[in-house]
Design an enzyme around this catalytic site. Structure first.
Site, PDB file in Angstrom:
ATOM      1  N   GLY A  22     -29.235  14.993 -35.715  1.00 31.92           N
ATOM      2  CA  GLY A  22     -29.842  15.820 -34.661  1.00 31.92           C
ATOM      3  C   GLY A  22     -28.849  16.879 -34.215  1.00 31.92           C
ATOM      4  O   GLY A  22     -27.967  17.279 -34.974  1.00 31.92           O
ATOM      5  N   ARG A  23     -28.992  17.287 -32.951  1.00 31.95           N
ATOM      6  CA  ARG A  23     -28.128  18.359 -32.445  1.00 31.95           C
ATOM      7  C   ARG A  23     -26.655  17.987 -32.547  1.00 31.95           C
ATOM      8  O   ARG A  23     -25.828  18.777 -33.009  1.00 31.95           O
ATOM      9  CB  ARG A  23     -28.467  18.668 -30.979  1.00 31.95           C
ATOM     10  N   ILE A  24     -26.311  16.758 -32.111  1.00 29.53           N
ATOM     11  CA  ILE A  24     -24.890  16.365 -32.123  1.00 29.53           C
ATOM     12  C   ILE A  24     -24.420  16.145 -33.556  1.00 29.53           C
ATOM     13  O   ILE A  24     -23.341  16.592 -33.944  1.00 29.53           O
ATOM     14  CB  ILE A  24     -24.666  15.105 -31.252  1.00 29.53           C
ATOM     15  N   SER A  55     -31.343  11.078 -41.945  1.00 30.11           N
ATOM     16  CA  SER A  55     -32.159  10.984 -40.734  1.00 30.11           C
ATOM     17  C   SER A  55     -33.535  10.564 -41.228  1.00 30.11           C
ATOM     18  O   SER A  55     -33.795  10.632 -42.436  1.00 30.11           O
ATOM     19  CB  SER A  55     -32.216  12.320 -39.988  1.00 30.11           C
ATOM     20  N   ARG A  56     -34.406  10.115 -40.308  1.00 29.16           N
ATOM     21  CA  ARG A  56     -35.683   9.572 -40.767  1.00 29.16           C
ATOM     22  C   ARG A  56     -36.432  10.585 -41.637  1.00 29.16           C
ATOM     23  O   ARG A  56     -36.970  10.260 -42.671  1.00 29.16           O
ATOM     24  CB  ARG A  56     -36.549   9.140 -39.583  1.00 29.16           C
ATOM     25  N   GLU A 108     -20.905  -3.075 -23.903  1.00 30.86           N
ATOM     26  CA  GLU A 108     -19.958  -2.341 -23.048  1.00 30.86           C
ATOM     27  C   GLU A 108     -19.989  -2.857 -21.617  1.00 30.86           C
ATOM     28  O   GLU A 108     -21.075  -3.163 -21.122  1.00 30.86           O
ATOM     29  CB  GLU A 108     -20.319  -0.851 -23.032  1.00 30.86           C
ATOM     30  N   ILE A 158     -20.044   7.112 -32.605  1.00 33.08           N
ATOM     31  CA  ILE A 158     -20.035   7.931 -31.398  1.00 33.08           C
ATOM     32  C   ILE A 158     -21.436   7.913 -30.771  1.00 33.08           C
ATOM     33  O   ILE A 158     -21.680   8.551 -29.757  1.00 33.08           O
ATOM     34  CB  ILE A 158     -19.595   9.378 -31.787  1.00 33.08           C
ATOM     35  N   ARG A 197     -24.472   4.856 -30.442  1.00 30.47           N
ATOM     36  CA  ARG A 197     -24.673   3.703 -29.566  1.00 30.47           C
ATOM     37  C   ARG A 197     -24.109   2.462 -30.221  1.00 30.47           C
ATOM     38  O   ARG A 197     -24.262   2.269 -31.442  1.00 30.47           O
ATOM     39  CB  ARG A 197     -26.169   3.485 -29.283  1.00 30.47           C
ATOM     40  N   ASP A 247     -16.301   4.656 -30.125  1.00 36.58           N
ATOM     41  CA  ASP A 247     -16.346   5.107 -28.719  1.00 36.58           C
ATOM     42  C   ASP A 247     -17.396   4.321 -27.948  1.00 36.58           C
ATOM     43  O   ASP A 247     -17.472   4.420 -26.727  1.00 36.58           O
ATOM     44  CB  ASP A 247     -16.688   6.609 -28.685  1.00 36.58           C
ATOM     45  N   HIS A 280     -15.923   4.803 -24.301  1.00 37.51           N
ATOM     46  CA  HIS A 280     -17.123   5.641 -24.154  1.00 37.51           C
ATOM     47  C   HIS A 280     -16.823   6.934 -23.382  1.00 37.51           C
ATOM     48  O   HIS A 280     -17.365   7.175 -22.300  1.00 37.51           O
ATOM     49  CB  HIS A 280     -18.242   4.842 -23.457  1.00 37.51           C
TER      50      HIS A 280
END
Ligand code: 8YV
Length: 320
Positions: free
Chosen positions: A152-154, A173-174, A260, A229, A231, A255, A278
């Site tokens: 995606g964007r990131i 990606s899917r 968490e 980075i 989840r 991260d 994180h």
């Protein structure tokens, strides 16, 4: 009359200032008696500034709720299905954190592959003086391929940075992204087999839980690295520890974690992992921009101008 808004979790000072400027703020999680607070103001609450979690049970307690505005791009702590069923709009904070997170991803990648944390520990422990130079690293980004899991964007911002470091890029990606300059692989395992560094940028939730399991980890190979980075829930931490112990993977940079702020004890003592608390988006600048967008969503909604950045899962009436 200011609109009553419930704050969940621990808002940073930018969020608190924004919410208190525009709304009648009620803190749920730091209330002396959250139950009593809900009994008293629950029926009047119209919006949530979400810095913690908004499960179905909370939505059910707030009969007048119209909108939940989340602090963060990943909104897995919100039950969007329950929100959608009630006609409650959910928003997140995309775009404003993309570059910060991508920068941190590259930093974590280099720290991990070139063992920079361990090298610094060597220096600080006086070992450079006593024992000589830090050992040469087996890892290098020279001539390697990075697989982006979640394009995606990131993910795309990380891909652009990776190219700047001379890395070849591939992704999964899917759906294949039309016009993307990088090769697409149909699943995580196929991507892992094709690359040296697997960069996880996926959101959390049922669809991605333990998507990176033992077979995917092992497919990266004994000279390979995994960076997460996205989840913590995406990566099977116990399987990662087992793979590191067995030499089936060279190192990992994380991260985010499954539970968490708890971190798997098998990771805490290892020198071949880099562990960050994180912090990918955690600069004053970016957390301030995220807070401003979260508050802007609430303000825009209650001014009757509609949400600014709604998520796709919930209904979006143009205005309230
Ligand atoms: C935030 C994040 O730190 O945006 C996200 O999805 O993971 C982080 O940037 C987090 O949501 C708030 O603590």
């Amino acid at each position: 009359m200011p609109v009553p808004v419930l704050i969940t979790g621990k808002p940073n000072r930018f969020i608190r200032e924004g919410i208190e400027t525009h709304f009648e703020a009620h803190d749920l999680d730091s209330a002396a008696d959250p139950e009593a607070l809900l009994a008293e103001v629950g029926p009047r609450i119209l919006g949530i500034a979400n810095c913690g979690a908004t499960p179905k049970e909370l939505i059910d307690r707030l009969p007048a709720l119209e909108i939940v505005c989340h602090f963060g791009v990943g909104y897995d702590p919100i039950d969007t299905a329950a929100a959608a069923a009630r006609g409650v709009v959910v928003t997140n904070t995309p775009d404003v954190l993309t570059d910060e997170v991508a920068d941190t991803a590259m930093g974590l990648l280099l720290m991990t592959v070139r063992e920079l944390s361990a090298a610094e520990r060597w220096l600080r422990a006086g070992r450079w003086v006593k024992e000589g130079p830090y050992p040469l690293t087996r890892g290098s980004v020279r001539g390697r391929t990075m697989g982006i899991l979640g394009y995606g964007r990131i993910g795309q911002a990380i891909a652009r940075r990776g190219e700047g470091f001379g890395l070849k890029i591939a992704y999964h990606s899917r759906r294949k992204v039309e016009g993307a300059p990088h090769p697409w692989y149909p699943n995580a395992r196929a991507l892992a087999e094709a690359v040296d560094i697997l960069m996880i940028v996926l959101p959390g939730g049922a669809a991605t839980t333990h998507l990176v399991d033992a077979p995917v980890i092992e497919a990266v190979g004994p000279e390979g690295f995994i960076i997460n980075i996205g989840r913590g829930s995406v990566l099977d931490e116990a399987a990662l520890v087992a793979a590191l112990e067995a030499g089936k993977i060279l190192g990992a940079g994380l991260d985010v974690f499954e539970n968490e702020p708890e971190v798997h004890p098998g990771l805490m003592t290892r020198d071949d992992v880099v562990l960050l608390p994180h912090v990918a988006s955690a600069s004053e600048k970016t957390r301030g921009d995220m807070a401003a967008l979260q508050v802007a969503n609430l303000v825009s909604w209650f001014e009757g101008k509609g949400p600014v950045t709604p998520v796709p899962e919930t209904p979006v009436p143009a205005v309230r």
